[in-house]
Design a protein around this motif. Structure first.
Motif, PDB file in Angstrom:
ATOM      1  N   GLY A  35     -36.761  38.756 -84.720  1.00 10.31           N
ATOM      2  CA  GLY A  35     -35.793  38.484 -85.775  1.00 10.31           C
ATOM      3  C   GLY A  35     -35.017  37.205 -85.582  1.00 10.31           C
ATOM      4  O   GLY A  35     -34.476  36.645 -86.538  1.00 10.31           O
ATOM      5  N   GLU A  36     -34.982  36.700 -84.343  1.00 10.35           N
ATOM      6  CA  GLU A  36     -34.200  35.495 -84.087  1.00 10.35           C
ATOM      7  C   GLU A  36     -34.774  34.267 -84.771  1.00 10.35           C
ATOM      8  O   GLU A  36     -34.104  33.216 -84.827  1.00 10.35           O
ATOM      9  N   VAL A  37     -35.986  34.342 -85.314  1.00  7.71           N
ATOM     10  CA  VAL A  37     -36.545  33.201 -86.033  1.00  7.71           C
ATOM     11  C   VAL A  37     -36.116  33.204 -87.503  1.00  7.71           C
ATOM     12  O   VAL A  37     -36.579  32.371 -88.289  1.00  7.71           O
ATOM     13  N   ILE A  38     -35.247  34.128 -87.881  1.00  9.49           N
ATOM     14  CA  ILE A  38     -34.634  34.127 -89.204  1.00  9.49           C
ATOM     15  C   ILE A  38     -33.210  33.605 -89.041  1.00  9.49           C
ATOM     16  O   ILE A  38     -32.456  34.112 -88.207  1.00  9.49           O
ATOM     17  N   MET A  39     -32.843  32.600 -89.773  1.00 11.18           N
ATOM     18  CA  MET A  39     -31.495  32.051 -89.652  1.00 11.18           C
ATOM     19  C   MET A  39     -30.704  32.278 -90.935  1.00 11.18           C
ATOM     20  O   MET A  39     -31.279  32.501 -92.012  1.00 11.18           O
ATOM     21  N   TYR A  40     -29.405  32.225 -90.780  1.00 10.89           N
ATOM     22  CA  TYR A  40     -28.477  32.419 -91.900  1.00 10.89           C
ATOM     23  C   TYR A  40     -27.710  31.123 -92.107  1.00 10.89           C
ATOM     24  O   TYR A  40     -27.223  30.515 -91.151  1.00 10.89           O
ATOM     25  N   TYR A  41     -27.597  30.704 -93.363  1.00  6.71           N
ATOM     26  CA  TYR A  41     -26.846  29.486 -93.675  1.00  6.71           C
ATOM     27  C   TYR A  41     -25.849  29.776 -94.785  1.00  6.71           C
ATOM     28  O   TYR A  41     -26.205  30.328 -95.825  1.00  6.71           O
ATOM     29  N   GLY A  58     -30.997  35.343 -85.267  1.00  8.83           N
ATOM     30  CA  GLY A  58     -30.521  34.733 -84.040  1.00  8.83           C
ATOM     31  C   GLY A  58     -29.555  33.584 -84.205  1.00  8.83           C
ATOM     32  O   GLY A  58     -28.762  33.321 -83.298  1.00  8.83           O
ATOM     33  N   TYR A  59     -29.567  32.898 -85.348  1.00  6.67           N
ATOM     34  CA  TYR A  59     -28.802  31.659 -85.461  1.00  6.67           C
ATOM     35  C   TYR A  59     -28.199  31.539 -86.855  1.00  6.67           C
ATOM     36  O   TYR A  59     -28.759  32.031 -87.838  1.00  6.67           O
TER      37      TYR A  59
END
Length: 757
Positions: free
Chosen positions: A105-111, A135-136
């Motif tokens: 899941g860490e390869v999905i990021m939120y902006y 993750g980020y």
């Protein structure tokens, strides 16, 4: 419906961080027009003040933006089809889950997380972030403030530091034009008050003779990008002329010997020459600072999106710390906050936490915006493969729009939550519609006032149309679809909420204290359980119950002094205070309050940040940035003007002046190029080209040109999309960034101009 002028409803401005209180009278055929707007005299922060910008906010609510009213899914042909909420949530959840299974899941990021004054819904993203193991994250703050956050954390153990400008004897604005950008309450009134008072000194450091600089007692008109040399020279004068607060530093600071050794031998005249500022004027400014005892600084985007941005933040802090300007009236302070904008790390080393591909530092909990394309466009096993974008428009607002677009197109899935069909939404696999900021309860978490700090939960002005869902509901459905939420926990908490707040607090602590997973899902737990017990239409305010508990825990004396005996009492006051509420009061002993919030390991101010002190030493041999023969101009890509703010108003008719956002140029440069006002030029940078109309700016240095922020957006006109002005990030490069924080150098873009025949 005819407007009834005595039916004024409280709300707030959404165009800058001040979020001044407003009152609105509705009108129009269906009563959905923001017909009349005025300042809200009951707002405890703004007290009825407002600039001219919010008076035309109906162009946000009812402008010619392409409103999204139903969930949309991209088809194989690239168009969009309307789908139900059930289908949208189910498919999005399945795709995010699949990425997590295959790659983590860490390869999905939120902006994102909300534009100005639009943060309440974004607070629920934390639960979605946890539910899918993301993750980020990043946001517009990482375009501007993360370098300063790191400096503040390293020196004082607190990410957010502001200054008491209203009571300062000397007020210094660095890379900021508050006449246009505001940034603190009553900005124009305060500027006039300081300028008119013969006992006070207004200092402006800016390459342009701005409206604020016109009022200044001292204008240090630095050459673009050379602020670091100017500030280093100012520190050198403090050190060499013994203007530092020696006794105060001995009691409150560490590392002074290293500072004295670094700046004691600097060639002040040589550095002033590099900066392009007269040495005598620099010494005059430094003497005023050193003698005042009440100096307040405000640094902003002019330096935070420029060469040496993080170093400049450090040098600026050194000036007011070396003169003891912390914790007293008219100096720097650390405010009590309702919700922290950024986290202050205990481990302040630059690379304590980094991104997976480029190894870029994560500061204040945010990864640099400028590295996002590099984190996607690679074959690295941990490249980003999914992105959730909320109330943000990175395809337009981040550096190098073409490259950003390429990166967004390369994602396995892109989901956008927004009000309008933005440039980013038009690249998404799914677009989820949200109400406007006036169709739902909203709040801002930019709370910086001192000694009394204000929080404003504003009720909706209008009912949302059928179709959009509040962000809180969207996140709740995504979390539920992930399977991360335990229905039994929800049921227990819902039962406790019906029994009263005391029972709910006990049940909530039992559910989350020993369960990190449940704690991470807390926003949605609150929304689903406490939310239904709140007044009608206020369910999404449930998140603020948790925020109130944490604010009381972190600053109990300040919250109690403001009249709130507990976190619950504070929460009730927020719900009831439709014009805002004072949530923290440090007026009894401001200095003690500030020092309680200095969270370094030894309680002292740390004057030395090794990496930045070395960068300060390196200025002696660094080549100063400037124009070149190939690129004879320096472009400021994103200048605040009378009718620019953020990018949520897409309809250009909201601007009363300069609707197309002309390129500003000095009179000498215009004459050399044979240009007159209104002529068109082609502006070219190493990254792109655009055509703009010019205007002559008498206050601008030769070789320094500027385009405004907030332009280059499109709106609907006769069924077509029409673009107004130049999108600055068509001309900027993601690779041109600060070496420490990764923030972009938008205020220093090399360029050349060619007249259009």
């Amino acid at each position: 419906m005819t407007t009834t002028t005595d039916e004024w409803k409280p709300t707030a401005c959404i165009l800058c961080e001040c979020n001044c209180g407003l009152e609105v009278a509705l009108g129009g055929p269906e009563g959905r027009t923001l017909a009349k707007i005025r300042g809200d005299k009951l707002h405890p922060g703004s007290h009825g003040y407002t600039c001219e910008k919010p008076l035309r906010l109906d162009r946000y609510q009812n402008g010619r933006a392409e409103r999204v009213l139903h969930p949309l899914r991209r088809t194989a042909a690239g168009s969009y089809e309307q789908i139900s909420w059930e289908v949208a949530i189910s498919e999005i959840s399945a795709r995010l889950t699949q990425i997590g299974v295959e790659h983590g899941g860490e390869v999905i990021m939120y902006y994102g997380g909300g534009g100005q004054g639009n943060h309440l819904g974004g607070g629920y993203s934390r639960a979605t972030f946890a539910a899918y193991g993301m993750g980020y994250r990043s946001s517009a703050l990482a375009q501007e403030k993360t370098g300063e956050f790191w400096v503040n954390s390293s020196m004082l153990g607190a990410a957010l530091i502001r200054s008491d400008l209203g009571n300062a004897q000397v007020a210094v604005f660095l890379g900021k034009n508050p006449w246009q950008s505001h940034g603190f309450p009553h900005a124009r009134t305060m500027l006039r008050d300081i300028a008119r008072d013969p006992e006070r000194t207004l200092i402006v450091i800016d390459p342009r003779r701005t409206e604020s600089a016109e009022l200044a007692d001292i204008h240090l008109q630095v050459r673009p990008g050379r602020d670091a040399w100017l500030l280093a020279a100012m520190i050198a004068v403090l050190v060499q002329d013994d203007l530092i607060a020696t006794d105060w530093l001995a009691e409150h600071a560490s590392g002074l010997a290293d500072i004295l050794a670094t700046f004691g031998g600097i060639d002040v005249d040589g550095y002033c020459t590099i900066a392009g500022v007269d040495e005598a004027l620099v010494r005059q400014a430094v003497c005023a600072i050193g003698a005042s005892g009440r100096t307040a600084f405000f640094e902003d985007l002019g330096v935070q999106m420029n060469h040496n941005s993080t170093l400049v933040s450090y040098l600026e802090k050194l000036i007011w710390l070396l003169t003891g300007n912390l914790g007293r009236t008219g100096t720097a302070y650390i405010p009590a906050v309702m919700v922290p904008l950024a986290t202050a790390r205990k481990d302040t080393s630059l690379h304590a936490s980094v991104t997976p591909v480029t190894g870029s530092p994560i500061l204040g909990g945010l990864m640099p915006c400028n590295v996002i394309p590099e984190e996607i466009l690679t074959d690295h096993p941990k490249r980003f493969r999914g992105m959730l974008v909320e109330s943000a428009n990175p395809a337009h607002s981040l550096a190098d729009s073409p490259r950003m677009g390429e990166a967004l197109a390369a994602l396995d899935v892109l989901v956008v939550i927004d009000v309008a069909m933005t440039e980013t939404a038009r690249m998404a696999d799914y677009v989820l519609p949200a109400p406007t900021q006036f169709e739902k309860p909203e709040a801002t978490f930019f709370n910086f006032e001192f000694p009394r700090n204000v929080f404003h939960l504003r009720p909706p002005l209008l009912e949302a149309p059928d179709g959009p869902l509040p962000e809180a509901e969207i996140h709740a459905r995504l979390v539920e679809a992930s399977g991360a939420l335990d229905p039994a926990v929800v049921e227990r908490l819902a039962t406790a909420a019906q029994q009263g707040r005391d029972a709910f607090l006990t049940a909530f602590l039992m559910a989350t204290a020993g369960d990190k997973r449940a704690a991470a899902l807390a926003p949605v737990l609150l929304y689903r359980t406490l939310g239904p017990t709140l007044p009608e239409g206020r369910q999404s305010a449930a998140l603020l119950w948790g925020a109130a508990q944490l604010a009381f825990q972190a600053n109990s004396a300040s919250v109690q002094a403001a009249g709130h005996a507990s976190g619950d009492a504070l929460f009730d006051a927020i719900l009831a205070g439709t014009s805002g509420v004072v949530f923290a009061d440090d007026s009894a002993d401001p200095e003690a309050a500030v020092w309680r919030r200095v969270r370094t390991d030894d309680g002292l101010v740390h004057l030395v940040i090794p990496e930045l002190l070395q960068a300060a030493r390196d200025l002696a041999t660094d080549a100063p940035p400037g124009p070149t023969q190939e690129w004879p101009f320096v472009l400021s890509a994103g200048e605040r003007r009378a009718f620019t703010a953020n990018t949520i108003i897409r309809d250009p008719e909201w601007r009363r002046r300069e609707p197309d956002g002309p390129l500003r140029i000095s009179p000498n440069d215009a004459e050399k190029l044979g240009l007159t006002p209104g002529d068109e030029v082609e502006i070219e940078t190493p990254r792109g080209k655009a055509t703009a109309r010019i205007s002559i700016d008498e206050g601008r240095q030769d070789g320094h040109i500027a385009l405004p922020n907030g332009l280059g957006l499109d709106h609907r006109e006769d069924g077509e999309r029409v673009v107004t002005g130049v999108a600055p990030n068509e001309l900027t490069s993601a690779a041109d960034r600060d070496p420490f924080a990764g923030t972009p150098r938008h205020k220093f873009v090399r360029a050349r101009l060619t007249p259009v025949a």
